[in-house]
Structure formats: structure tokens, C-alpha cells
Design an enzyme around this catalytic site. Structure first.
Site, PDB file in Angstrom:
ATOM      1  N   HIS A 170       4.427  12.209  47.790  1.00  0.00           N
ATOM      2  CA  HIS A 170       4.288  13.596  47.349  1.00  0.00           C
ATOM      3  C   HIS A 170       2.915  14.139  47.733  1.00  0.00           C
ATOM      4  O   HIS A 170       2.795  15.279  48.208  1.00  0.00           O
ATOM      5  CB  HIS A 170       4.480  13.678  45.837  1.00  0.00           C
ATOM      6  N   ASP A 185       4.307  20.921  43.226  1.00  0.00           N
ATOM      7  CA  ASP A 185       5.384  19.945  43.308  1.00  0.00           C
ATOM      8  C   ASP A 185       6.326  20.182  42.137  1.00  0.00           C
ATOM      9  O   ASP A 185       5.896  20.436  41.010  1.00  0.00           O
ATOM     10  CB  ASP A 185       4.814  18.530  43.254  1.00  0.00           C
TER      11      ASP A 185
END
Length: 472
Positions: free
Chosen positions: A28, A134
């Protein structure tokens, strides 16, 4: 995506600043960093935030670029308390490979993000602040959205459209009228059972409840790869977001062009025949058990293929912690295969290895970043999914794109994958007509992806659309 006013990349945009809020796990962190790199190329000030440890982690491991050389990309390392249980490693001997050992770190970091993030946004005096967060950090950003009227929030999905759409397709009762081939693939999807721990499922639910404030969605994928599923996903209007406010901006972690040189590894590859080497790596969050490593080693030996094996223990909360255990292979293995195999026990330059002409296959856990990098370099895969989205990524690779073979059957995930299965899979991938056809398709997709990233290409137009949207 809709056609909008062309972006003048030579004009510095002074009224808009971008703040990127990544989830603190390697894949990520990496994909959002590369999105920041691409956005900064449009002369926008971009601020990448995280704990000091995770900012150090992502910049130390980045491939294909030097983020410190990008003048308008700014890093903010927030101080945090020590990582809880940071010395605990993954439970290698468990058949359930979800990295539960990292969850205490995630849970401890999130509450501490809000105050410094609020302070940063307050310091930015731009007319508009665009927060790209995110999707696993929704709860952190929601309060900021409420506090500043000049803030717009866009969620970032580090996974692909096929995976996200499959989840909503199941929730909706599988009622979508799909073409026969797509319907069959959906009906045969691997189960989500075993993909996440119970604790992480609860965490996911807490982030979904905070997602109603977003202005649009970004996915790390390309219409070249999965335009059909991307369009299906956009039509669902999740959180009320209209189709034109979904952007496919991938592949993000791929930088086409001259690779960096890790001389010890790439010099060895220089001496191998074209498309002859398998790269073996199971990602940053999982550890193989001793039995699994023994079977992989024996399978590699029996297959007689050339290989580079990136063999590391799983990441811990602090990847720079000293004293991480050394992973041991069966006695005598490295000596027996030394003429055709290399074992790498430090951080391996994955992107550069995949980009090398000698690399012809990738035995992978099917993390989406790894899949994208492999496809972008024209390398077919042997799929060994471990957790999370990986079983369905494997289905996308093997059944939709048809550029890979299955190794670990998710329906039999409690069983150890035997050396014979590893051998057979690698022989199919590297030494068969079927494997050559997969390699041909992978290289065709790689060319299409590269063209899409060039000026006037589909992915570049998609990025221009997003930039035009946020600066308007």
C-alpha cells in the site's frame, strides 16, 4: 472517465495541494508513493504522510525512481510510540497466512494519525486541498473532511477492479446479467473464507462505515487489463459516486525504461539465456513454514529450471528492527543447485529482475503490485496465493488474462503444496507450449500497457482527466 480540458504540465498549480494518506503496509505504501510521483509530474505540490518508520521504509525500498529528487514531492514522517509487538514475526507454520502479527501495529498507528494530519492540512494555505487516502484509512480522514470546507477526499484502492467488483457482486446476490464467460468465472471464484482474520474483518468494516464522504475513487489498475470489470464496478455507484468519478490510474509501481543495476543479481542474469529464469518471491507479509520451504526447494531442484529465489522472513512492524531470523533451507540445497540457482536473503530488486530479458516466469503470492509488475514486464506467473485479495488475483491471472498457472489451490489451502506440484507447475510455465502461449500473451499485454502510459495513451489520458478534475 470523461473528456476534460487538457492539462498544461508546464504550469505550476499553486491553488491546489495534494495530501496522500497510505495504509502502513509495504504494498500500500509503495503503490500510493508511485501515484504521488505521477501526480507531482503535473506540477502539483504533493505531501506524502506516514509514521517516520514507514516513510523511511517506502523510500528505502522504492524501485525505478528517486523520490527525493522530485522537488514538489514532500515527505512527512509523523512520530509515533514504539510499535506494539513489533518483534513478533508471522506464524510461518500456520496454514492461515494472513499477517495477523502486523495488526497491532496498524491499530496503534491509526488513532495517532489524526492530530498531525489535521495540523498539516491546517498549515496548507491552498485554495483546495485534495486528500487521496487509502481505503483502509477512511476513519482517519473523515474528521478532517468535516473540519475543512476546502478539502476534497478521494479513496485509493490498491487492488484491482475484478476483485472489488466480485465482492459487490456477491453482496448484491449475484444478480448482474453478465456474458456467459464472465458469469462462469464469477460463479467459480475462490471463496473469501480464510482470506482475512476475524480481527481484520472487523477492522475492514470500521473503515467501510467511514467512506461516505469521498468525491471519487482511484484504482491501481488499467483499462487495458480489465476495462470490462472497471466499467461494471463504476456503474454500481458505490457511496453514490457516479461512473465518471472513477479513475484507473495504474500500473503505478512500474517505471518503464532503463532498470537500476543490482550488479550481483543482474550480472548473474546477464549470463542466462533469454526467458529461462524463474523469479521466486512470496511477498513481504508471509513466511513459509519449514515444510513448505523444503517442498519449494525440492520442487525447484526437480524442475531443473534456472531461478532466483528471494527468501526473507516476513516484515515486522518495524522492518529495520535488528535480529530478524535467518531463513534456512534444506542442507546441501544451495550447493546442489548453484550452477543454475541464486538465493537472495536481503531485499531483492524485484522490478529490475522482472524487467530483465532472462526472466521468463514468476512464482508469486499474487499480491496485486507484484502481478502488475510482472504483467508490465511481460512475465507470466505461477500463482501461489496466501491471503486477502490474492486468491482472486490468481483467478484473474489464470482464468481471465490467461497468463499464469495455478500452484496453490485455494480450496485445499490447508494442505501443504508438494514438491511434485511445484515441479509440474514450473515445467508447464517454463518448458511447454502452453507456457510459451502464456508468455506471448503476457508480452502482448506489456506492450499495450507501455503504450497506454505514453503521451496520448489510455492511462495517460485517464491521469489527465483526474488532474483536470481536481484543479478545476
Amino acid at each position: 472517465m470523461t473528456d476534460q480540458t487538457p492539462v498544461n504540465k508546464n504550469v505550476v498549480q499553486r491553488e491546489v495541494a495534494v495530501v496522500a494518506v497510505p495504509f502502513p503496509a509495504q504494498s500500500h505504501l509503495n503503490s500510493l508513493l508511485h501515484l504521488c510521483r505521477r501526480i507531482s509530474a503535473h506540477n502539483l505540490a504533493v505531501h506524502y504522510v506516514g509514521t517516520a518508520t514507514h516513510v523511511h521504509q517506502v523510500t528505502a525500498r522504492v524501485h525505478g525512481c528517486d523520490p527525493s529528487a522530485i522537488a514538489n514531492l514532500h515527505f512527512h514522517g509523523f512520530p509515533t510510540s514504539p510499535h506494539p509487538n513489533h518483534s513478533s514475526a508471522a506464524a510461518a507454520n500456520s496454514s492461515a497466512k494472513f499477517p495477523s502479527h502486523l495488526l497491532p501495529t496498524f491499530m496503534a498507528i491509526l488513532p495517532r494519525f489524526k492530530e498531525p494530519l489535521l495540523a498539516l492540512v491546517d498549515e496548507l494555505k491552498h485554495k483546495k486541498v485534495v486528500i487521496i487516502f487509502d481505503a483502509l484509512m477512511a476513519s482517519v480522514v473523515g474528521e478532517i473532511h468535516q473540519s475543512f470546507p476546502n478539502v476534497e477526499c478521494y479513496s485509493f484502492q490498491s487492488c484491482n477492479a475484478f476483485f472489488v467488483y466480485s465482492l459487490f457482486w456477491e453482496v448484491a446476490g449475484k444478480m448482474e446479467d453478465l456474458p456467459s464467460d464472465a458469469s462462469r468465472i464469477m460463479e467459480e471464484l475462490p471463496s473469501m473464507e480464510g482470506c482475512f482474520s476475524i480481527e481484520f474483518q472487523e477492522f475492514l468494516e470500521s473503515q467501510r462505515n467511514g467512506g461516505g464522504f469521498q468525491c471519487g475513487t482511484i484504482l491501481n489498475t488499467s483499462r487495458v487489463l480489465e476495462g470490462f470489470y472497471f466499467d461494471l464496478l463504476a456503474k454500481l455507484r458505490i457511496f453514490g459516486i457516479t461512473p465518471e468519478k472513477h479513475w484507473a490510474l495504474g500500473p503505478l509501481s512500474v517505471v518503464f525504461g532503463r532498470a537500476n543495476r543490482d550488479s550481483k543479481r543482474l550480472d548473474w542474469l546477464d549470463n542466462q539465456p533469454e526467458n529461462s529464469v524463474v523469479f521466486v518471491s512470496f511477498g513481504t507479509t508471509c513466511s513459509l513454514s519449514e515444510e513448505e520451504m523444503r517442498e519449494v526447494a525440492l520442487g525447484l531442484e526437480m524442475s531443473e529450471v534456472r531461478f532466483i529465489w528471494s527468501l526473507r522472513d516476513a516484515d515486522r512492524g518495524d522492518v529495520f528492527e535488528e535480529g530478524v531470523g535467518q531463513v534456512e533451507l534444506p542442507v546441501g540445497f544451495e550447493e546442489r543447485v548453484r550452477e543454475r540457482g541464486v538465493v537472495v536473503r536481503e531485499w531483492a530488486p524485484q522490478l529490475e529482475i522482472l524487467a530483465h530479458g532472462a526472466t521468463g516466469g514468476f512464482l508469486t503470492h499474487c499480491g496485486w503490485n507484484s502481478c502488475l509488475e510482472s504483467i508490465s514486464m511481460g512475465v507470466p506467473m505461477a500463482a501461489w496465493p496466501m491471503h486477502s485479495d490474492q486468491p482472486r488475483n490468481a483467478a484473474l491471472i489464470t482464468k481471465v488474462l490467461k497468463i499464469g498457472v495455478g500452484v496453490r489451490n485455494w480450496g485445499r489451502r490447508d494442505e501443504v503444496v508438494g514438491a511434485g506440484v511445484v515441479e509440474e507447475s514450473l515445467r508447464r510455465l517454463m518448458g511447454s507450449t502452453e507456457g510459451e502461449e502464456m508468455r506471448r500473451r503476457a508480452k502482448m499485454l506489456a506492450r499495450a500497457l507501455k503504450q497506454s502510459m505514453e503521451e496520448g495513451g489510455a492511462s495517460e489520458r485517464e491521469m489527465d482527466s483526474f488532474i483536470s478534475h481536481i484543479i478545476t
